[in-house]
Design a protein around this motif. Structure first.
Motif, PDB file in Angstrom:
ATOM      1  N   VAL A   1       8.372  57.111 -40.301  1.00 34.87           N
ATOM      2  CA  VAL A   1       9.498  56.413 -39.869  1.00 34.87           C
ATOM      3  C   VAL A   1      10.742  57.344 -40.525  1.00 34.87           C
ATOM      4  N   LEU A   2      11.832  56.843 -40.035  1.00 39.42           N
ATOM      5  CA  LEU A   2      12.866  57.675 -39.441  1.00 39.42           C
ATOM      6  C   LEU A   2      13.945  57.439 -40.925  1.00 39.42           C
ATOM      7  N   LYS A   3      14.048  58.446 -41.949  1.00 38.48           N
ATOM      8  CA  LYS A   3      14.790  58.344 -43.455  1.00 38.48           C
ATOM      9  C   LYS A   3      16.147  59.138 -42.631  1.00 38.48           C
ATOM     10  N   ILE A   4      17.045  58.321 -43.175  1.00 36.46           N
ATOM     11  CA  ILE A   4      18.029  58.854 -43.464  1.00 36.46           C
ATOM     12  C   ILE A   4      19.126  59.040 -45.198  1.00 36.46           C
ATOM     13  N   GLU A   5      18.398  59.823 -45.568  1.00 40.75           N
ATOM     14  CA  GLU A   5      18.945  59.416 -46.945  1.00 40.75           C
ATOM     15  C   GLU A   5      19.605  60.749 -47.254  1.00 40.75           C
ATOM     16  N   ASN A   6      21.369  60.227 -47.507  1.00 44.83           N
ATOM     17  CA  ASN A   6      22.241  61.260 -47.928  1.00 44.83           C
ATOM     18  C   ASN A   6      23.541  59.932 -48.678  1.00 44.83           C
TER      19      ASN A   6
ATOM     20  N   GLU B   1      15.263  53.963 -42.083  1.00 44.14           N
ATOM     21  CA  GLU B   1      15.911  53.084 -42.842  1.00 44.14           C
ATOM     22  C   GLU B   1      16.767  54.329 -43.317  1.00 44.14           C
ATOM     23  N   VAL B   2      18.168  53.424 -43.479  1.00 41.59           N
ATOM     24  CA  VAL B   2      19.433  54.018 -43.504  1.00 41.59           C
ATOM     25  C   VAL B   2      19.944  54.307 -45.394  1.00 41.59           C
ATOM     26  N   ASN B   3      20.029  55.164 -45.954  1.00 41.79           N
ATOM     27  CA  ASN B   3      20.560  54.724 -47.482  1.00 41.79           C
ATOM     28  C   ASN B   3      21.531  55.520 -47.000  1.00 41.79           C
ATOM     29  N   ALA B   4      22.681  55.291 -47.196  1.00 42.22           N
ATOM     30  CA  ALA B   4      24.123  56.125 -47.096  1.00 42.22           C
ATOM     31  C   ALA B   4      25.472  54.866 -48.181  1.00 42.22           C
ATOM     32  N   PRO B   5      25.948  55.232 -49.316  1.00 42.67           N
ATOM     33  CA  PRO B   5      26.249  54.952 -50.589  1.00 42.67           C
ATOM     34  C   PRO B   5      27.715  54.786 -50.318  1.00 42.67           C
ATOM     35  N   CYS B   6      28.288  56.264 -48.947  1.00 40.66           N
ATOM     36  CA  CYS B   6      30.031  56.447 -48.734  1.00 40.66           C
ATOM     37  C   CYS B   6      29.882  56.188 -47.436  1.00 40.66           C
ATOM     38  N   LEU B   7      28.629  55.502 -46.845  1.00 44.93           N
ATOM     39  CA  LEU B   7      28.536  54.894 -45.159  1.00 44.93           C
ATOM     40  C   LEU B   7      30.564  54.206 -45.153  1.00 44.93           C
ATOM     41  N   ASP B   8      31.496  54.426 -43.661  1.00 41.77           N
ATOM     42  CA  ASP B   8      32.457  54.160 -43.432  1.00 41.77           C
ATOM     43  C   ASP B   8      31.851  53.368 -42.053  1.00 41.77           C
TER      44      ASP B   8
ATOM     45  N   LEU C   1      19.581  48.481 -43.560  1.00 46.19           N
ATOM     46  CA  LEU C   1      20.055  49.657 -44.154  1.00 46.19           C
ATOM     47  C   LEU C   1      20.938  48.861 -45.542  1.00 46.19           C
ATOM     48  N   THR C   2      21.127  50.633 -45.824  1.00 52.52           N
ATOM     49  CA  THR C   2      21.738  50.383 -47.713  1.00 52.52           C
ATOM     50  C   THR C   2      23.034  51.170 -47.608  1.00 52.52           C
ATOM     51  N   SER C   3      23.877  50.253 -47.305  1.00 49.87           N
ATOM     52  CA  SER C   3      25.150  51.081 -47.307  1.00 49.87           C
ATOM     53  C   SER C   3      25.851  50.124 -48.027  1.00 49.87           C
TER      54      SER C   3
END
Length: 408
Positions: free
Chosen positions: A174-179, A197-204, A221-223
């Motif tokens: 699983v590719l995880k991008i958490e930043n 899985e992308v977890n990036a609360p500041c992603l614009d 996507l969690t953003s």
């Protein structure tokens, strides 16, 4: 004769000469060029804002250049491009040069932006403790294991911009991008990935060029800043590019960087896809940013445009005569964003029909030839939807075949 030695930007490029050199002489000519480039690099004085090295030589020489660029020249923006043999254009990914660098070679505090192109990455130890990097671009590269990319991105904990153009070997990871700091993410993967899985609360900004997963539920996507109709977007995600953009009053320098990244075309790709934007339409500055964004699509085909109106109760700006500047925002009769822009379907979410600016904005799409097929409005109630559509239908249509409807 010596002015170049103090310039903050240095480009060392073998490709122009190798392109005119017979393939059989490449090794000999490359070795000579590497020696010449090494001398040139050592003659440069002062620090470097950016350094671009396009080369074909052994890994030991490259390591020396990287150390010199970071430890000695304190380079902020480093770009490394490996020159491969001539191949037809249909070969998009040609990452056959193994990138095997020592631990933490990219971890110098001065280095904030790194771009790599034309490599095969076996492991991620070169990126250990790379919290200094804010921008990472991995282009035209092969990575054997998805888990390797996950570990690389995790080691670069301060990334704000990630651009990925990669091919993977068969891998069930699983590719995880958490930043927590990530603001811009652009992805293009040649092969299928089991799950992303992308977890990036500041992603614009989310820019998907080409992503293929096993099924529709494999992209998570969690953003909170990114809004889109997930069911429709997922169904088309694996066939058409997609951009989600949270319009905000960003610094001009940041907007210029994102503009260049969005406009860049990967080899063999065409811009035909969907766009989702979140915007305060009563804010003139955000409207101008939206105009810039839409104009970027003027030479491409936009299939779907989703517009999410932000709820903004901030006081309006007033001009010297006391009038609110926003009230004049849509008095200009010129087409928005211009007369050439076209989109097949437009979806407007959270539209408040009592908001003059939002209704005027929707009216523009009806009266211009902008929308080819349908304009759909999300309303809070059935009665409000019927009334809003009726008011829009009273306007002269720019496109006689345009269909206007509402949903909630």
């Amino acid at each position: 004769m010596d002015l170049w030695k103090w310039r903050p930007h240095l480009v060392l490029d073998m490709k122009r000469i190798l392109d005119k050199t017979p393939i059989g002489l490449w090794d000999k000519v490359s070795a000579h060029l590497a020696s010449s480039m090494d001398k040139t690099f050592n003659k440069h004085s002062g620090n470097l804002e950016s350094c671009i090295i396009t080369y074909r030589c052994d890994g030991c020489t490259l390591q020396n250049w990287i150390r010199h660029a970071t430890r000695v020249k304190h380079t902020k923006d480093l770009t490394l491009n490996y020159v491969h043999g001539r191949r037809p254009r249909r070969y998009t990914y040609r990452g056959t040069q193994m990138l095997d660098m020592p631990y933490e070679i990219f971890s110098h505090h001065s280095l904030t932006s790194l771009s790599l192109s034309g490599y095969t990455l076996l492991g991620g130890h070169a990126f250990t403790n790379c919290g200094n990097l804010k921008t990472l671009k991995l282009l035209n590269m092969v990575i054997f294991w998805v888990s390797t990319l996950t570990s690389v991105l995790a080691a670069c904990s301060s990334l704000e911009v990630i651009v990925l153009q990669l091919a993977f070997s068969k891998d069930d990871s699983v590719l995880k991008i958490e930043n927590k700091k990530l603001k811009f993410l652009q992805m293009s993967f040649l092969h299928y990935v089991k799950r992303i899985e992308v977890n990036a609360p500041c992603l614009d900004v989310l820019d998907i060029r080409d992503v293929k997963c096993e099924n529709k539920n494999s992209f998570i996507l969690t953003s909170p800043n990114i809004q889109f109709n997930q069911s429709d977007w997922i169904s088309s995600l694996f066939y058409l590019p997609h951009i989600s953009y949270n319009v905000s009053e960003l610094a001009q320098e940041t907007r210029n960087i994102w503009h260049d990244l969005l406009m860049s075309d990967f080899p063999g790709t065409t811009r035909q896809g969907t766009l989702s934007v979140s915007i305060d339409i009563t804010n003139p500055k955000e409207v101008e940013i939206l105009k810039e964004l839409l104009l970027m699509w003027s030479t491409y085909t936009m299939i779907e445009l989703e517009i999410f109106f932000k709820t903004n109760n901030a006081p309006r700006e007033e001009e010297e005569d006391g009038e609110c500047s926003n009230e004049r925002l849509w008095e200009d009769a010129n087409p928005f964003p211009n007369a050439d822009f076209r989109v097949n379907n437009v979806w407007m979410y959270n539209l408040n029909s009592s908001n003059k600016e939002e209704f005027a904005f929707a009216s523009r799409f009806v009266m211009q030839k902008t929308v080819i097929e349908t304009l759909m409005i999300e309303t809070s109630s059935c009665s409000d939807g019927v009334a809003t559509v009726a008011k829009l239908m009273e306007l002269p249509k720019g496109n006689e075949d345009l269909s206007v409807g509402w949903f909630r």
